[in-house]
Design a protein around this motif. Structure first.
Motif: not given
Length: 188
Positions: A31-41, A93-96, A146-149, A176-183
């Protein structure tokens, strides 16, 4: 004793994440929109796993004349390789997750903070490479970045790995896609 229990639970969640990763499933994203962060590690952790495998082979060769020591080290080395892979899997498997009422900020199995959208005062795309500890701030860097505050209008509580409750007013995270998360957060 509570600390040991929390650490064992942490290890179990890491290995559980490995099972989810192999099965190509995610944890808590319905039920949510996923924003990954694992690509950087990914490359760092997979490279570390490769080095651990090479070390396993080298130690096996050195201990071939001592079967008991060889067996113990083999078990420890396999555990280490699986743990490193599990740490990467936990990030995959545990994205934002952004839902209609909250942003769930996660960092593997170690951090899981639910931030109500109404508590977010400001959000911005901000790349930071240094993160010094400060009370009331939660930094979740990937690859030291970090890419989003998120600046919170009201403090949000969360529990550390060892069970200590804390409150934060600023959350810095990697996406991984900070602009999409901020928007997405700006529209909400």
């Amino acid at each position: 004793m509570r600390t040991v229990h929390r650490l064992v639970l942490h290890e179990a969640r890491v290995f559980g994440s490995l099972a989810l990763w192999v099965g190509r499933r995610r944890h808590g994203t319905a039920g949510g929109r996923v924003f990954g962060y694992a690509r950087g590690q990914g490359s760092t952790l997979l490279g570390l796993a490769f080095v651990c495998v090479i070390e396993t082979v080298g130690v096996a060769a050195m201990l071939r004349d001592w079967p008991a020591a060889h067996g113990v080290m083999l078990v420890l080395d396999i555990y280490t390789v699986l743990l490193v892979l599990g740490l990467h899997a936990a990030g995959v498997v545990r994205p934002h997750v952004l839902t209609g009422d909250a942003l769930r900020v996660r960092y593997g199995v170690r951090v899981d903070v639910r931030i109500p959208l109404g508590a977010i005062g400001a959000v911005r795309r901000e790349t930071r490479m240094t993160h010094e500890y400060a009370a009331g701030e939660l930094d979740l860097p990937v690859g030291s970045q970090t890419s989003v505050t998120l600046e919170l209008a009201e403090p949000v509580g969360w529990t550390t790995l060892l069970g200590r409750p804390e409150e934060v007013r600023v959350v810095r995270l990697y996406a991984d896609e900070p602009d999409a998360l901020v928007q997405a957060l700006t529209r909400s």
